[in-house]
Design a protein around this motif. Structure first.
Motif, PDB file in Angstrom:
ATOM      1  N   ILE A   1      11.611   7.701   8.464  1.00 57.45           N
ATOM      2  CA  ILE A   1      12.545   7.472   9.569  1.00 57.45           C
ATOM      3  C   ILE A   1      12.725   8.743  10.384  1.00 57.45           C
TER       4      ILE A   1
ATOM      5  N   SER B   1      20.124   3.420  14.504  1.00 58.18           N
ATOM      6  CA  SER B   1      18.698   3.426  14.158  1.00 58.18           C
ATOM      7  C   SER B   1      18.372   2.150  13.399  1.00 58.18           C
TER       8      SER B   1
ATOM      9  N   LEU C   1      22.048  12.535  15.366  1.00 61.32           N
ATOM     10  CA  LEU C   1      21.415  11.689  14.352  1.00 61.32           C
ATOM     11  C   LEU C   1      20.390  12.448  13.502  1.00 61.32           C
TER      12      LEU C   1
ATOM     13  N   ASP D   1      10.185   3.576  11.355  1.00 58.65           N
ATOM     14  CA  ASP D   1      11.259   2.771  10.790  1.00 58.65           C
ATOM     15  C   ASP D   1      10.709   1.909   9.660  1.00 58.65           C
TER      16      ASP D   1
END
Length: 229
Positions: free
Chosen positions: A211, A180, A39, A216
């Motif tokens: 992020i 996510s 990721l 977030d």
């Protein structure tokens, strides 16, 4: 800054037309292969692509045909696996000033709802086709990088833009496979029905930075311009 690979020459020889551009040593990799990367590497790729798009939007230019095939990925170094180079500006136009509807091209799976309306002649106000149309397409591209395929939508529609126009809402809950919550919320905001409800590409860049370091944060829409210096 080298992110945009525009044509350097265009000519005709006999019955063939040739477009010449600087060669990009692009890496042969598919969206499905990218989706298998860790990721953090995928987030860096999203940052790279959004940087390229922002460099175009700062000039108030809509790419008009953003898709995976038009973002060449050159091999990078360290924790930055790719350098994105945008190509194919045949469909580009100044924000709010698109070509006549009969001259519009692009790839329907990446159309925004407002572009679909314009092409289908449901909407005649050309000023509604802005850089935010690219942001919708960019959301689809991001989803392909993250998951390996386009976002899901009801199968009674042919394209995502058509489904969104008919009332389908792309939500962060429907994008849980991204892995996510922040990315899911960001992509959902990029694929909203109304252009002014989408973030700018510059806002997308800033959200990706947050992020990447564990925040977030979803950008708030700021209208049709690119913010920042």
């Amino acid at each position: 800054d080298g992110r945009l690979v525009a044509a350097a020459d265009f000519f005709r020889e006999d019955n063939l037309f040739y477009k010449v551009a600087h060669k990009v040593p692009a890496k042969s990799i598919t969206a499905a292969q990218i989706a298998k990367l860790p990721l953090p590497q995928k987030i860096r790729l999203l940052q790279n692509v959004s940087t390229a798009v922002t460099s175009l939007h700062r000039q108030n230019i809509v790419h008009g045909d953003l898709k995976v095939d038009n973002a060449l990925l050159e091999e990078g170094t360290g924790d930055n696996p790719f350098i994105a180079r945008l190509i194919d500006f045949d469909s580009s136009y100044f924000s709010g000033k698109p070509y006549d509807v009969d001259e519009m091209v692009g790839d329907p799976p990446y159309y925004s709802p407002e572009l679909l309306d314009y092409v289908q002649k449901r909407e005649t106000d050309a000023s509604k086709l802005t850089i935010k149309s690219d942001v919708f397409a960019l959301g689809i591209v991001f989803h392909q990088y993250l998951v390996g395929e386009a976002p899901p939508f009801p199968d009674d529609h042919q394209y995502l833009c058509e489904a969104v126009r008919a009332g389908h809402l792309v939500t962060s809950e429907s994008l849980r496979e991204i892995g996510s919550p922040g990315l899911a919320e960001l992509l959902a905001s990029m694929m909203r029905l109304k252009a002014n409800d989408r973030p700018s590409s510059f806002d997308v860049q800033n959200a990706l930075k947050d992020i990447r370091v564990g925040k977030d944060v979803t950008p708030k829409p700021v209208g049709g311009t690119v913010s920042g210096g």
